[in-house]
Design a protein around this motif. Structure first.
Motif, PDB file in Angstrom:
ATOM      1  N   VAL A 234       0.859  -1.178   0.000  1.00 11.52           N
ATOM      2  CA  VAL A 234       0.000   0.000   0.000  1.00 11.52           C
ATOM      3  C   VAL A 234       0.896   1.228   0.000  1.00 11.52           C
ATOM      4  CG1 VAL A 234      -1.626   1.345   1.387  1.00 11.52           C
ATOM      5  CG2 VAL A 234      -1.988  -1.096   1.079  1.00 11.52           C
ATOM      6  N   SER A 235       0.637   2.127  -0.938  1.00  6.24           N
ATOM      7  CA  SER A 235       1.385   3.388  -1.010  1.00  6.24           C
ATOM      8  C   SER A 235       0.415   4.533  -0.792  1.00  6.24           C
ATOM      9  CB  SER A 235       2.065   3.541  -2.369  1.00  6.24           C
ATOM     10  OG  SER A 235       3.063   2.557  -2.518  1.00  6.24           O
ATOM     11  N   LEU A 236       0.792   5.425   0.108  1.00  3.37           N
ATOM     12  CA  LEU A 236      -0.007   6.602   0.428  1.00  3.37           C
ATOM     13  C   LEU A 236       0.787   7.814  -0.030  1.00  3.37           C
ATOM     14  CD1 LEU A 236      -0.017   4.477   3.127  1.00  3.37           C
ATOM     15  CD2 LEU A 236      -2.021   5.885   3.530  1.00  3.37           C
ATOM     16  N   MET A 237       0.235   8.568  -0.976  1.00  5.87           N
ATOM     17  CA  MET A 237       0.908   9.730  -1.542  1.00  5.87           C
ATOM     18  C   MET A 237       0.233  10.987  -1.014  1.00  5.87           C
ATOM     19  SD  MET A 237       1.150   7.952  -5.216  1.00  5.87           S
ATOM     20  CE  MET A 237      -0.303   7.019  -4.806  1.00  5.87           C
ATOM     21  N   ALA A 238       0.987  11.801  -0.298  1.00  2.02           N
ATOM     22  CA  ALA A 238       0.421  12.979   0.357  1.00  2.02           C
ATOM     23  C   ALA A 238       1.075  14.251  -0.156  1.00  2.02           C
ATOM     24  CB  ALA A 238       0.619  12.872   1.870  1.00  2.02           C
TER      25      ALA A 238
END
Length: 189
Positions: free
Chosen positions: A82-86
């Motif tokens: 899972v990649s979370l791009m903020a």
């Protein structure tokens, strides 16, 4: 070392300065009885990446003030990355809106799916727990301009919604309550 007090005229940072990506492998202990990753695990990861992004931009500790609607668009499976791009989408005086896009990747099949998008409002605090001004935002392209304007509009809509909700009144008489509840899946005891 003493910090120079921030003023609106001397401190701006580009969106790219604080963009953050957090990637984590989804392990069996993160799953629910159905074998899917708990929504709470994903929310916790979103809160972490929002904090890092906001703190990098603000140069201060930041706390979560609110989270806009979080829709779970697709389930996340054990074994996926899972990649979370903020990134910072909007800044006020002491608050920042962090936009987060979450994707999951099946490393065996190279399948990527968009699982969540949400917006965290973070507030910058100093060592005495007082709110502090955050740097302004340098918008580097049309997409960042669009996100800034949309975030400002969401803020206005939330304010309007809160005012409307304050106007909702519940009748004192049972007959009027019954009329409002007609057709709903509830009954008075």
């Amino acid at each position: 070392m003493t910090k120079t007090p921030q003023t609106e005229s001397n401190t701006y940072k580009p969106v790219s300065f604080s963009q953050t990506v957090l990637t984590e492998l989804m392990i069996p202990s993160y799953s629910n009885f159905g074998g899917k990753i708990h929504g709470g695990i994903l929310l916790s990861l979103m809160d972490k990446v929002a904090y890092v992004c906001a703190a990098k931009h603000a140069g201060n500790y930041c706390v979560t003030a609110s989270i806009d609607t979080v829709n779970f668009l697709a389930p996340v499976e054990v074994g996926e990355l899972v990649s979370l791009m903020a990134s910072i989408n909007y800044v006020g005086k002491t608050s920042l809106v962090v936009g987060i896009r979450v994707i999951s990747e099946n490393v065996k099949t190279n399948t990527i799916k968009h699982t969540n998008t949400c917006y965290f409002t973070m507030v910058a605090k100093d060592e005495q727990n007082k709110t502090v001004m955050v740097p302004g935002l340098i918008l580097e392209n049309h997409e960042q301009v669009r996100r800034f304007i949309e975030s400002r509009e969401r803020k206005d809509i939330r304010r309007s919604y809160a005012k409307e909700l304050e106007q909702v009144s519940i009748p004192e008489q049972d007959e009027q309550c019954m009329a409002l509840l007609a057709g709903e899946r509830c009954k008075l005891a």
